[in-house]
Design a protein around this motif. Structure first.
Motif, PDB file in Angstrom:
ATOM      1  N   PRO A 117       0.837  -1.205   0.000  1.00  0.00           N
ATOM      2  CA  PRO A 117       0.000   0.000   0.000  1.00  0.00           C
ATOM      3  C   PRO A 117       0.870   1.252   0.000  1.00  0.00           C
ATOM      4  O   PRO A 117       1.009   1.939   1.021  1.00  0.00           O
ATOM      5  CB  PRO A 117      -0.813  -0.144   1.294  1.00  0.00           C
ATOM      6  CG  PRO A 117       0.085  -0.917   2.208  1.00  0.00           C
ATOM      7  CD  PRO A 117       0.882  -1.856   1.328  1.00  0.00           C
ATOM      8  N   LEU A 118       1.462   1.561  -1.123  1.00  0.00           N
ATOM      9  CA  LEU A 118       2.475   2.611  -1.212  1.00  0.00           C
ATOM     10  C   LEU A 118       1.955   3.968  -0.750  1.00  0.00           C
ATOM     11  O   LEU A 118       2.632   4.675   0.009  1.00  0.00           O
ATOM     12  CB  LEU A 118       2.971   2.710  -2.659  1.00  0.00           C
ATOM     13  CG  LEU A 118       4.050   3.776  -2.921  1.00  0.00           C
ATOM     14  CD1 LEU A 118       5.299   3.487  -2.101  1.00  0.00           C
ATOM     15  CD2 LEU A 118       4.378   3.842  -4.405  1.00  0.00           C
ATOM     16  N   VAL A 119       0.765   4.363  -1.210  1.00  0.00           N
ATOM     17  CA  VAL A 119       0.230   5.680  -0.848  1.00  0.00           C
ATOM     18  C   VAL A 119      -0.018   5.764   0.654  1.00  0.00           C
ATOM     19  O   VAL A 119       0.253   6.786   1.287  1.00  0.00           O
ATOM     20  CB  VAL A 119      -1.060   5.977  -1.638  1.00  0.00           C
ATOM     21  CG1 VAL A 119      -1.645   7.318  -1.214  1.00  0.00           C
ATOM     22  CG2 VAL A 119      -0.782   5.980  -3.134  1.00  0.00           C
ATOM     23  N   THR A 120      -0.529   4.688   1.229  1.00  0.00           N
ATOM     24  CA  THR A 120      -0.754   4.670   2.679  1.00  0.00           C
ATOM     25  C   THR A 120       0.554   4.846   3.429  1.00  0.00           C
ATOM     26  O   THR A 120       0.639   5.611   4.395  1.00  0.00           O
ATOM     27  CB  THR A 120      -1.423   3.351   3.103  1.00  0.00           C
ATOM     28  OG1 THR A 120      -2.700   3.243   2.468  1.00  0.00           O
ATOM     29  CG2 THR A 120      -1.625   3.294   4.606  1.00  0.00           C
ATOM     30  N   TYR A 121       1.598   4.159   2.977  1.00  0.00           N
ATOM     31  CA  TYR A 121       2.912   4.313   3.590  1.00  0.00           C
ATOM     32  C   TYR A 121       3.389   5.769   3.510  1.00  0.00           C
ATOM     33  O   TYR A 121       3.905   6.330   4.485  1.00  0.00           O
ATOM     34  CB  TYR A 121       3.929   3.411   2.897  1.00  0.00           C
ATOM     35  CG  TYR A 121       3.879   1.963   3.302  1.00  0.00           C
ATOM     36  CD1 TYR A 121       3.546   1.582   4.594  1.00  0.00           C
ATOM     37  CD2 TYR A 121       4.185   0.962   2.382  1.00  0.00           C
ATOM     38  CE1 TYR A 121       3.517   0.249   4.966  1.00  0.00           C
ATOM     39  CE2 TYR A 121       4.164  -0.380   2.748  1.00  0.00           C
ATOM     40  CZ  TYR A 121       3.832  -0.732   4.037  1.00  0.00           C
ATOM     41  OH  TYR A 121       3.801  -2.056   4.393  1.00  0.00           O
ATOM     42  N   LEU A 154      -9.414   0.769  -4.616  1.00  0.00           N
ATOM     43  CA  LEU A 154      -9.555   1.971  -5.444  1.00  0.00           C
ATOM     44  C   LEU A 154      -8.368   2.207  -6.367  1.00  0.00           C
ATOM     45  O   LEU A 154      -8.509   2.861  -7.399  1.00  0.00           O
ATOM     46  CB  LEU A 154      -9.748   3.205  -4.554  1.00  0.00           C
ATOM     47  CG  LEU A 154     -10.965   3.215  -3.624  1.00  0.00           C
ATOM     48  CD1 LEU A 154     -11.046   4.559  -2.906  1.00  0.00           C
ATOM     49  CD2 LEU A 154     -12.253   2.928  -4.383  1.00  0.00           C
ATOM     50  N   GLY A 155      -7.215   1.689  -6.004  1.00  0.00           N
ATOM     51  CA  GLY A 155      -6.019   2.040  -6.755  1.00  0.00           C
ATOM     52  C   GLY A 155      -5.414   3.310  -6.186  1.00  0.00           C
ATOM     53  O   GLY A 155      -6.065   4.060  -5.453  1.00  0.00           O
ATOM     54  N   ARG A 156      -4.178   3.569  -6.511  1.00  0.00           N
ATOM     55  CA  ARG A 156      -3.439   4.649  -5.848  1.00  0.00           C
ATOM     56  C   ARG A 156      -3.979   6.045  -6.142  1.00  0.00           C
ATOM     57  O   ARG A 156      -4.114   6.877  -5.238  1.00  0.00           O
ATOM     58  CB  ARG A 156      -1.967   4.559  -6.240  1.00  0.00           C
ATOM     59  CG  ARG A 156      -1.276   3.332  -5.670  1.00  0.00           C
ATOM     60  CD  ARG A 156       0.106   3.109  -6.237  1.00  0.00           C
ATOM     61  NE  ARG A 156       0.722   1.916  -5.634  1.00  0.00           N
ATOM     62  CZ  ARG A 156       1.850   1.375  -6.050  1.00  0.00           C
ATOM     63  NH1 ARG A 156       2.488   1.901  -7.096  1.00  0.00           N
ATOM     64  NH2 ARG A 156       2.342   0.304  -5.454  1.00  0.00           N
ATOM     65  N   VAL A 157      -4.296   6.341  -7.396  1.00  0.00           N
ATOM     66  CA  VAL A 157      -4.737   7.695  -7.752  1.00  0.00           C
ATOM     67  C   VAL A 157      -6.099   8.005  -7.136  1.00  0.00           C
ATOM     68  O   VAL A 157      -6.303   9.067  -6.520  1.00  0.00           O
ATOM     69  CB  VAL A 157      -4.789   7.860  -9.283  1.00  0.00           C
ATOM     70  CG1 VAL A 157      -5.370   9.225  -9.648  1.00  0.00           C
ATOM     71  CG2 VAL A 157      -3.397   7.701  -9.882  1.00  0.00           C
ATOM     72  N   ARG A 158      -7.061   7.101  -7.282  1.00  0.00           N
ATOM     73  CA  ARG A 158      -8.390   7.317  -6.715  1.00  0.00           C
ATOM     74  C   ARG A 158      -8.334   7.397  -5.189  1.00  0.00           C
ATOM     75  O   ARG A 158      -9.037   8.189  -4.567  1.00  0.00           O
ATOM     76  CB  ARG A 158      -9.343   6.199  -7.166  1.00  0.00           C
ATOM     77  CG  ARG A 158      -9.697   6.233  -8.641  1.00  0.00           C
ATOM     78  CD  ARG A 158     -10.472   4.988  -9.048  1.00  0.00           C
ATOM     79  NE  ARG A 158     -10.892   5.019 -10.440  1.00  0.00           N
ATOM     80  CZ  ARG A 158     -10.120   4.685 -11.465  1.00  0.00           C
ATOM     81  NH1 ARG A 158      -8.873   4.277 -11.242  1.00  0.00           N
ATOM     82  NH2 ARG A 158     -10.569   4.750 -12.709  1.00  0.00           N
ATOM     83  N   TYR A 159      -7.503   6.564  -4.613  1.00  0.00           N
ATOM     84  CA  TYR A 159      -7.359   6.545  -3.164  1.00  0.00           C
ATOM     85  C   TYR A 159      -6.797   7.875  -2.652  1.00  0.00           C
ATOM     86  O   TYR A 159      -7.295   8.446  -1.672  1.00  0.00           O
ATOM     87  CB  TYR A 159      -6.451   5.390  -2.769  1.00  0.00           C
ATOM     88  CG  TYR A 159      -6.018   5.363  -1.330  1.00  0.00           C
ATOM     89  CD1 TYR A 159      -6.917   5.115  -0.301  1.00  0.00           C
ATOM     90  CD2 TYR A 159      -4.676   5.573  -0.986  1.00  0.00           C
ATOM     91  CE1 TYR A 159      -6.510   5.079   1.022  1.00  0.00           C
ATOM     92  CE2 TYR A 159      -4.257   5.529   0.328  1.00  0.00           C
ATOM     93  CZ  TYR A 159      -5.184   5.280   1.332  1.00  0.00           C
ATOM     94  OH  TYR A 159      -4.763   5.245   2.637  1.00  0.00           O
ATOM     95  N   LEU A 160      -5.772   8.388  -3.317  1.00  0.00           N
ATOM     96  CA  LEU A 160      -5.184   9.657  -2.900  1.00  0.00           C
ATOM     97  C   LEU A 160      -6.185  10.795  -3.049  1.00  0.00           C
ATOM     98  O   LEU A 160      -6.277  11.673  -2.174  1.00  0.00           O
ATOM     99  CB  LEU A 160      -3.939   9.946  -3.735  1.00  0.00           C
ATOM    100  CG  LEU A 160      -3.185  11.237  -3.388  1.00  0.00           C
ATOM    101  CD1 LEU A 160      -2.714  11.220  -1.945  1.00  0.00           C
ATOM    102  CD2 LEU A 160      -2.004  11.438  -4.335  1.00  0.00           C
TER     103      LEU A 160
END
Length: 307
Positions: free
Chosen positions: A69-73, A177-183
């Protein structure tokens, strides 16, 4: 009669008699790629990958091979990093926290805002054009010395609770969601929490990732409902968040929590029920419209505060 010498089409100096089973060009061992039948050349393998449609979740997120979970990190890292800066420079909380409208004296003392300002005092906050506070406040937390629970160092518990919730919720939501949608969800939820603080309690100062976390909680609920999962445990989970919002209203910003919750739910509903044939366009448009509405609310509130 001697047989014709065949060479690799990519390496002419290499003699070979093995051909690609797809394009039938001769290939050397360096250019061979194992296939279900025989070998394929590098170019055919690349072409095959381009023609394979990448798997996606029902929300449009890419099903990645890596489950990190790169964005979460990154979000957790930013929050912790900013908190460490606060330990050295506590003044950044006043400088970048969510303050809707305030007055500051020449010596830095803070005063209650009055419409139109006051002679000798400087107007501060979103009302004075410091719109960045709407987002920067979401990466700040109460300093260790601050305590809203008597002897309990709530400043430390504040970031600890938020990071724990972000870790548990973020991994699940980011995967779907994927990284972009999640961010986009995270930032809009944080923004929505700050906007509701500005609308209801513009004289208060609020900091913390709680608005974004409540947005993730709402997203977690919508995601599970859209996927048709058993909602009993999910309902209890969301009920716990709502109970906490009520209990903590005395020492936290319930406006920020509620704003993040409503914004996160709105964004995820758009993600979940956008038509598949134009999913990305509808989802992007929904986020843009919601952002525009939040900004319009800020403009109208600023107009009301400035008279």
């Amino acid at each position: 009669m001697e047989a014709a010498i065949t060479t690799c089409f990519r390496h002419p100096s290499y003699e070979t008699y093995v051909s690609c089973t797809r394009c039938e060009r001769f290939i050397c061992p360096d250019c061979m790629r194992e296939a279900a039948v025989g070998h394929h050349c590098v170019e055919c393998v690349k072409e095959g990958r381009r023609s394979v449609r990448q798997a996606r979740t029902v929300f449009g997120g890419t099903v990645a091979r890596s489950t990190v979970p790169l964005v979460t990190y990154v979000l957790m890292g930013l929050n912790v990093l900013v908190y460490l800066v606060e330990l050295v420079r506590p003044g950044i909380v006043d400088r970048f926290g969510m303050t809707g409208a305030g007055l500051a004296g020449p010596d830095g003392s803070q005063y209650v805002y009055v419409t139109g300002g006051f002679p000798g005092l400087q107007v501060t906050g979103v009302v004075d054009g410091e719109w960045y506070r709407l987002l920067t406040s979401a990466f700040l937390h109460l300093p260790p010395g601050d305590s809203a629970l008597g002897s309990v160092p709530f400043g430390v518990l504040h970031i600890a609770f938020n990071m724990y919730a972000l870790w548990n919720l973020g991994r699940v939501v980011e995967e779907q969601l994927g990284r972009v949608r999640y961010l986009a969800l995270y930032l809009l939820s944080a923004l929505g929490g700050s906007v509701l603080v500005y609308l209801i309690a513009p004289l208060d100062t609020a900091v913390g990732a709680s608005g974004a976390v409540f947005g993730l909680a709402a997203a977690f609920y919508v995601i599970n409902r859209r996927l048709g999962r058993d909602m009993h445990a999910v309902n209890r989970f969301l009920a716990g968040f709502l109970v906490w919002m009520v209990i903590s209203a005395g020492f936290t910003s319930w406006q920020g929590h509620l704003g993040g919750l409503l914004t996160g739910a709105s964004v995820t509903v758009v993600y979940a029920y956008a038509p598949a044939e134009r999913r990305t366009a509808v989802q992007a448009a929904g986020c843009v419209v919601l952002f525009a509405v939040l900004m319009l609310l800020v403009v109208l509130k600023t107009s009301a505060l400035t008279g």
